[in-house]
Each structure stands twice: as C-alpha cells, then as structure tokens.
Design an enzyme around this catalytic site. Structure first.
Site, short mmCIF file in Angstrom:
data_model
loop_
_atom_site.label_atom_id
_atom_site.label_comp_id
_atom_site.label_asym_id
_atom_site.label_seq_id
_atom_site.Cartn_x
_atom_site.Cartn_y
_atom_site.Cartn_z
N SER A 1 0.85 -1.20 0.00
CA SER A 1 0.00 0.00 0.00
C SER A 1 0.88 1.24 0.00
O SER A 1 1.96 1.25 0.61
CB SER A 1 -0.89 0.02 1.25
OG SER A 1 -1.51 1.28 1.40
N TYR B 1 -1.38 -0.43 10.33
CA TYR B 1 -1.44 -0.92 8.96
C TYR B 1 -0.24 -0.41 8.16
O TYR B 1 0.42 -1.18 7.46
CB TYR B 1 -2.75 -0.46 8.32
CG TYR B 1 -2.97 -0.87 6.89
CD1 TYR B 1 -3.42 -2.16 6.58
CD2 TYR B 1 -2.77 0.02 5.84
CE1 TYR B 1 -3.65 -2.54 5.27
CE2 TYR B 1 -2.99 -0.35 4.52
CZ TYR B 1 -3.44 -1.64 4.24
OH TYR B 1 -3.66 -2.00 2.93
N LYS C 1 2.79 -2.68 6.60
CA LYS C 1 3.05 -2.68 5.16
C LYS C 1 4.49 -2.25 4.86
O LYS C 1 5.18 -2.86 4.04
CB LYS C 1 2.07 -1.75 4.44
CG LYS C 1 0.64 -2.26 4.39
CD LYS C 1 0.48 -3.47 3.48
CE LYS C 1 -0.96 -3.86 3.28
NZ LYS C 1 -1.15 -5.01 2.39
#
Length: 268
Positions: free
Chosen positions: A148, A167, A171
């Site tokens: 991402s 998150y 990532k």
C-alpha cells in the site's frame, strides 16, 4: 502453463487477480482463501472456469499452510510460478487514530501495532516459507506482495496521513522483508516485489473512505501528490496494471517497492 497462487482471493483485488488470470486457459490459478462461507462470487467463477482451484487454509497457521502447499504441489507436480500475497487486514477500530491519540492508551497502541504486524507481516512470511520450495521449482520464480502507498514514507510525509498507524507500519515492514527475501534468494533466481495497487474501488476502501466528509479529506490529501486524482480506480484496471508490472519483473527490479504503474511516484 503458468501457475499462480493468490491469497485473499475471496473478494476485491484478490478475486480480481483470479478473474483476470483465469480468462487465459494457459494459466493455472489457485485461489487461497480462509473460508468458503463468504466465497460466493469466487465459487461461481470457479464453476465456470476449470483452471481455478480453491484452496482453503489459514495463513496464520504454518501447519495448515504446509497442507495447502502440498495440495497445490499435487496438482502442479511440485512447482509454482508466481505467488501473490494479497491477504491482509486493516486492523482494529483504532486505525482512525493518529499516534498522539494513543497517549494513555498503551494497550490499544500495542493491539493496533501487534494485530497489524501479525496479519500483514508475520502471516505473509509464513506463506512465503510454506510455498518457497514450490517457487524454487517454478519457471517464473516470482513472489509478489500487495502492499500500500500508506507504507511509503514520502507518500505519508506529503499527504499528511497520520492515521492507519499499525497498517502502515506493517506494510512498510513487509516491504523491507520482501527486500530481505530478494537478497537471500537472488542466487536461486527467485525475484520478489512489493506492489501498491493504487487507490482501488473495493469494499475495504469504501469502508474507510466511503463517508462524504472522509472522502473530501482523502481527495484533498491525495491531490497534494497528484492534482488530477478524482477517485479510486476499478479493480480490473488496478489488476491489469499490476499484472503488467509483475510480468515485466526482472532481477534488476527484484526487492523493490513499486506502484501499479511500475515506478515509485505515480500512486494513483
């Protein structure tokens, strides 16, 4: 025949990969999912295309992953060409909080980081290690992590996105892990890549940016990088672009983190 395995293939980008790849009967596609209970669209697609095999497993459980790899091996004769790590999670509800909001909420901070690292980093290492012998025997020898743009430092710095802390950390961490795998396995001809799919119109994206006020904020932030961005792209457009990058992956680009356009600055 080229063999592909995609985790998180029940919906969204994962299902998009299965759909796109299975159109070509020369592709053998393994849809790796957690449960058939929510796999209606995938089941329907697999009933029409015989080159799709559904494999149920738990990517957080190495023993079950070993069974899944064995199931794939029986069909392919012990090989796998391309492994796409698409399964992931946005983590707990605290993802909407910026770092300073966790002051005095230490348990919530640990959960925010740990859940994301477990689901988006450690589980992916389990998957790679479980399928690595098959990749070693494959022709393409490619391992792809669907990352991402929120895991990119410059993207975060310019857009001002302070949320989705765990998150983003997971990532970014997995991007580095992919580079580590590339460094270790280069002599075996195995290539890795972290790939941002772009801003994609999926159910997961709608859950985060569907609210009009949030959408307005997100667009304003994204336009700091690209003044022309107006909204998310379709799953099909994202997958088509990503596959072009995957197919052109060479040893020279192995271990990099690229956008779906094949560079490091066009995130949309």
């Amino acid at each position: 025949m080229v063999s592909w395995a995609i985790t998180g293939a029940t919906r969204g980008i994962g299902l998009g990969f299965v759909d796109n790849l299975s159109i070509d009967p020369k592709n053998q596609v393994f849809a790796i999912i957690r449960s058939r209970a929510t796999a209606g669209p995938l089941e329907k697609l697999a009933s029409k295309r015989k080159n799709i095999q559904i494999v149920v497993t738990d990517i957080s459980d190495p023993s079950r992953l070993a069974e899944a790899a064995a199931d794939v091996s029986k069909i392919t004769g012990g090989s796998l060409d391309v492994l796409i790590l698409n399964a992931g999670s946005a983590g707990p509800e605290t993802s909407v909080l910026p770092p300073t909001a966790f002051h005095g909420k230490e348990e919530a901070l640990e959960k925010e980081i740990n859940e994301n690292v477990k689901n988006n980093l450690i589980s992916n290492i389990f998957v790679i290690n479980s399928f690595l012998d098959l990749i070693r025997n494959g022709k393409e020898k490619k391992v792809i992590f669907i990352s991402s743009q929120s895991g990119d430092v410059e993207f975060t710095r310019v857009t001002g996105f302070a949320t989705v802390l765990g998150y983003s950390v997971a990532k970014a961490g997995m991007n580095l892990v992919m580079s580590k795998f590339s460094a270790e396995l280069a002599q075996e001809g195995i290539k890795t890549l972290s790939l941002s799919p772009g801003w994609v119109d999926t159910d997961a994206a709608k859950a985060v940016t569907g609210d009009p006020a949030v959408r307005k904020f997100v667009l304003s932030a994204f336009r700091k990088l690209d003044p022309n961005v107006n909204g998310p792209i379709s799953v099909n457009e994202s997958v088509t672009d990503q596959l072009q990058v995957i197919r052109s992956l060479t040893e020279a680009n192995s271990g990099k983190f690229l956008s779906h356009h094949g560079n490091h600055d066009e995130w949309f």
